[in-house]
Scaffold this motif. Structure first.
Motif, PDB file in Angstrom:
ATOM      1  N   UNK A  97      16.436  -3.605  -6.295  1.00 24.63           N
ATOM      2  CA  UNK A  97      15.796  -2.260  -6.340  1.00 24.63           C
ATOM      3  C   UNK A  97      14.292  -2.090  -5.649  1.00 24.63           C
ATOM      4  N   UNK A  98      14.036  -2.804  -4.737  1.00 26.70           N
ATOM      5  CA  UNK A  98      12.589  -2.852  -3.998  1.00 26.70           C
ATOM      6  C   UNK A  98      12.340  -1.620  -3.473  1.00 26.70           C
ATOM      7  N   UNK A  99      13.258  -1.098  -2.740  1.00 26.81           N
ATOM      8  CA  UNK A  99      12.897   0.283  -1.946  1.00 26.81           C
ATOM      9  C   UNK A  99      12.957   1.273  -2.822  1.00 26.81           C
ATOM     10  N   UNK A 100      11.978   2.363  -2.595  1.00 26.46           N
ATOM     11  CA  UNK A 100      11.721   3.531  -3.380  1.00 26.46           C
ATOM     12  C   UNK A 100      12.321   4.718  -2.726  1.00 26.46           C
ATOM     13  N   UNK A 101      13.208   4.745  -1.722  1.00 27.21           N
ATOM     14  CA  UNK A 101      13.849   5.636  -1.092  1.00 27.21           C
ATOM     15  C   UNK A 101      14.973   5.142  -0.198  1.00 27.21           C
ATOM     16  N   UNK A 102      15.860   5.952   0.444  1.00 28.04           N
ATOM     17  CA  UNK A 102      16.772   5.483   1.351  1.00 28.04           C
ATOM     18  C   UNK A 102      16.515   4.094   2.019  1.00 28.04           C
ATOM     19  N   UNK A 103      17.347   3.189   1.730  1.00 32.24           N
ATOM     20  CA  UNK A 103      17.327   1.996   2.637  1.00 32.24           C
ATOM     21  C   UNK A 103      18.193   2.045   3.606  1.00 32.24           C
TER      22      UNK A 103
ATOM     23  N   UNK B 240      13.606   1.138   5.312  1.00 30.41           N
ATOM     24  CA  UNK B 240      13.733   2.322   4.729  1.00 30.41           C
ATOM     25  C   UNK B 240      12.990   3.519   4.945  1.00 30.41           C
ATOM     26  N   UNK B 241      13.356   4.660   4.427  1.00 31.43           N
ATOM     27  CA  UNK B 241      12.413   5.940   4.130  1.00 31.43           C
ATOM     28  C   UNK B 241      11.168   5.634   3.721  1.00 31.43           C
ATOM     29  N   UNK B 242      10.985   4.429   2.938  1.00 27.97           N
ATOM     30  CA  UNK B 242       9.526   4.278   2.262  1.00 27.97           C
ATOM     31  C   UNK B 242       8.725   3.814   3.161  1.00 27.97           C
TER      32      UNK B 242
ATOM     33  N   UNK C 293       3.823   0.513   4.093  1.00 31.57           N
ATOM     34  CA  UNK C 293       3.428   1.380   5.212  1.00 31.57           C
ATOM     35  C   UNK C 293       3.308   0.679   6.723  1.00 31.57           C
ATOM     36  N   UNK C 294       4.674   0.162   6.959  1.00 31.95           N
ATOM     37  CA  UNK C 294       4.642  -0.475   8.244  1.00 31.95           C
ATOM     38  C   UNK C 294       4.428   0.109   9.247  1.00 31.95           C
ATOM     39  N   UNK C 295       4.845   1.755   9.180  1.00 33.90           N
ATOM     40  CA  UNK C 295       4.933   2.859  10.086  1.00 33.90           C
ATOM     41  C   UNK C 295       4.429   3.892   9.231  1.00 33.90           C
ATOM     42  N   UNK C 296       4.183   4.918  10.234  1.00 34.48           N
ATOM     43  CA  UNK C 296       3.649   6.199   9.589  1.00 34.48           C
ATOM     44  C   UNK C 296       4.653   7.174   9.326  1.00 34.48           C
TER      45      UNK C 296
END
Length: 635
Positions: free
Chosen positions: A207-213, A229-231, A250-253
């Motif tokens: 459960x590392x992601x905090x939004x859609x994976x 993902x979306x996070x 924050x790999x992308x904006x």
């Protein structure tokens, strides 16, 4: 011998109904990938050939990157195709659709037989993956009763595990390319799941992601796995046991929709809603290169694939961006086309250019080298697909002043056919249903609406030059045709009648009425020498009328379509007529020998919407499958 011929004919019929591979087919220019905002778009390569595979509408497209016209289009699905993948050995394709159906069919066999087909999930299949032996397949997506994933044998559909654990639709999956085999999935429940097998069974949930994976991938050697993902997060895992090794925030904006790993396993690429594609060093997790691909919503990047020294990415507008890697690499190029059914097209025999208009409002110019470029207008920046109109394109015609298009946004626009720039536009006071132009040296264009036809000068759209009104007793206007000398206008109506008007600067005058058709008139075309008028109707008949006497020249012979005539046109020498119908067939008729014809059945899945002669030896057609097809005339 008779049996052999019958079997051969049956095989050809089966192939033609499923693939655009008839002997008369010279080229098939495919549609671009279907996209949906907020979700990744699936894109894959053949393991050996320079070909990319994706879904578009109800078709699977295998696109040859060096020769677009040599693309293969599989048309066996009845619902929108969401994903397609080559097997690791390159012999088979697994394709799936939004109804949960999966098909396994042969790629290397000329007859392309289906090995297995069945419904694997209760809802849309979002992704599929093969195991490295090309024997097992995993399908993930939407389902009922908690069944969002299924692993099965490629040739029988038998289950090879119980893949439980996700509580919401699954968006991506990946198979470890070496032993011991592992499966990795991710979904809308913000989790990634690690499975061991076969038979496959959940090992643990992360459960590392905090939004859609959105997407997961293994490296070629199986030592690591990655998820995005979306996070805006990139997560790196140990490939054998699935332990988290590293995270990049924050790999992308914007949301990250997809990733792919380089063939040597030392780098990977990501694509994002921030309209960019980035490459990364897998060891140091530092960004190596970033491609900025626009600043509009249409430039959001939803899918990415790596092949050799280049990347391919899919934008929200369906454009496939070819990104060359390296310091001395050439600039990016773009593969464009239609994402939706093609409603209309026109061919320019003098330049070899083809212009087509889609139901999504886009206009595409096709060069003689079969390269596509979209035409942009004042509204393109506000659309998600670089559309030239905010409504579907209903008609495109060529005039001396440029290319004229009429859309369901009730706007008439003129484009420079050479520079592709919009020269002007004018709002219409009703919805256009048909358009026609005269001789290419004239700038007159006829626009038909439900109750009238208006003649505009493309060089001056301020107001119509001539207005031809229909009385209510005439019924609704269905189609129009302007003679090549621009002195006559034919109007087909819902009352099965064709009204002929003589045009003058003073007032149009009705000079003839053509009756005898059994259903409403659906298509009209004057011959280039202005001696004949071809009329198609909803009864599926085409009649040819003499322009001098207004007597039928061909009657009761051209009735081989099985449904209404949707389009027809003449060749330059006025000796052939080509017609298209919603029965999916194109037929070429011989005026000199009216009983002779050339049948092209199953030309376009969903119906043929437009036809045109590129020259006396080549016919171009377009249809609801989004394809532009070139056919050899053998009649």
């Amino acid at each position: 011998a008779v049996s052999a011929r019958a079997n051969a004919a049956s095989q050809l019929t089966s192939m033609s109904a499923t693939f655009a591979t008839r002997p008369e087919l010279l080229a098939c220019l495919p549609p671009t990938p279907f996209t949906f905002r907020g979700f990744n778009a699936q894109l894959g390569f053949h393991p050996n050939d320079d070909k990319v595979i994706y879904g578009s509408g109800k078709c699977v497209v295998i696109r040859d990157l060096s020769n677009p016209g040599a693309s293969l289009v599989y048309r066996g699905h009845r619902q929108r195709v969401t994903v397609a993948r080559f097997s690791p050995n390159g012999y088979w394709v697994c394709s799936a659709d939004q109804g949960g159906n999966v098909k396994i069919w042969s790629y290397d066999n000329e007859e392309h037989p289906v090995k297995y087909e069945g419904r694997m999930l209760g809802g849309c299949v979002n992704d599929v993956t093969w195991d490295p032996e090309s024997k097992r397949i995993v399908a993930v997506g939407e389902g009922g009763g908690g069944t969002f994933c299924k692993a099965f044998m490629w040739d029988s559909g038998n289950s090879v595990g119980e893949m439980l654990g996700h509580t919401k639709p699954v968006l991506g999956c990946a198979a470890r390319p070496c032993r011991p085999y592992r499966l990795f999935t991710c979904g809308e429940d913000f989790t990634t799941l690690f499975y061991k097998g076969p038979p496959f069974k959940r090992d643990h949930t992360i459960s590392t992601h905090t939004n859609f994976a959105q997407c997961v991938r293994f490296t070629p050697d199986g030592s690591k796995a990655l998820s995005v993902g979306n996070d805006r997060k990139i997560v790196v895992y140990e490939g054998r046991e699935g332990e988290v090794l590293q995270e990049v925030e924050d790999a992308h904006e914007g949301s990250i929709y997809s990733l792919c790993v380089s063939p040597d396993g030392t780098k990977f690429a990501t694509c994002s809603a921030d309209k960019s594609v980035a490459t990364w060093d897998l060891e140091t997790m530092t960004r190596l290169q970033k491609f900025e691909l626009g600043n509009r919503p249409a430039n959001m990047q939803l899918g990415v694939a790596w092949r050799g020294d280049r990347l391919l990415s899919i934008g929200l507008n369906g454009d496939v961006n070819v990104l060359n890697l390296g310091d001395d690499a050439p600039p990016p190029s773009v593969l464009q086309g239609h994402q939706s059914p093609v409603n209309t097209l026109v061919a320019d025999p003098t330049t070899g250019m083809i212009f087509s208009g889609g139901s999504d409002g886009s206009i595409v110019a096709w060069s003689p080298e079969q390269q596509a470029t979209k035409l942009l207008s004042t509204v393109s920046a506000d659309t998600m697909n670089d559309a030239a109109h905010t409504g579907g394109i209903f008609a495109i015609v060529l005039t001396a002043a440029g290319l004229v298009s009429a859309g369901l946004d009730d706007v008439l626009r003129v484009f420079d056919a050479g520079t592709r720039e919009c020269l002007g536009e004018v709002p219409l006071d009703g919805q256009p249903v048909s358009a026609s132009s005269g001789d290419p040296t004239s700038d007159l264009v006829a626009i038909g609406m439900s109750d009238k036809a208006m003649i505009y000068r493309a060089s001056d759209l301020a107001q119509p030059a001539i207005v031809v009104g229909l009385p209510k007793s005439a019924g609704d206007l269905m189609c129009v045709a302007l003679s090549k000398d621009c002195r006559k206008l034919a109007i087909g109506t819902s009352k099965k009648v064709v009204h002929i008007y003589a045009l003058s600067d003073d007032k149009p005058e009705e000079i003839a009425t053509l009756t005898g058709h059994r259903r409403e008139i659906t298509a009209l075309a004057f011959s280039p020498d202005d001696t004949k008028l071809a009329v198609g109707d909803a009864y599926r008949e085409i009649r040819v009328w003499d322009v001098e006497s207004w007597a039928p020249v061909v009657q009761g012979l051209w009735v081989y379509h099985t449904t209404r005539i949707s389009c027809l046109t003449w060749n330059a020498s006025s000796t052939r007529v080509v017609s298209g119908s919603s029965d999916e067939a194109v037929i070429i008729w011989n005026l000199e020998k009216p009983t002779k014809k050339q049948m092209l059945p199953w030309a376009h899945t969903g119906g043929v919407n437009a036809v045109s002669f590129l020259n006396d030896e080549t016919v171009v057609s377009a249809g609801s499958d989004g394809c532009i097809c070139h056919w050899r005339v053998t009649l």
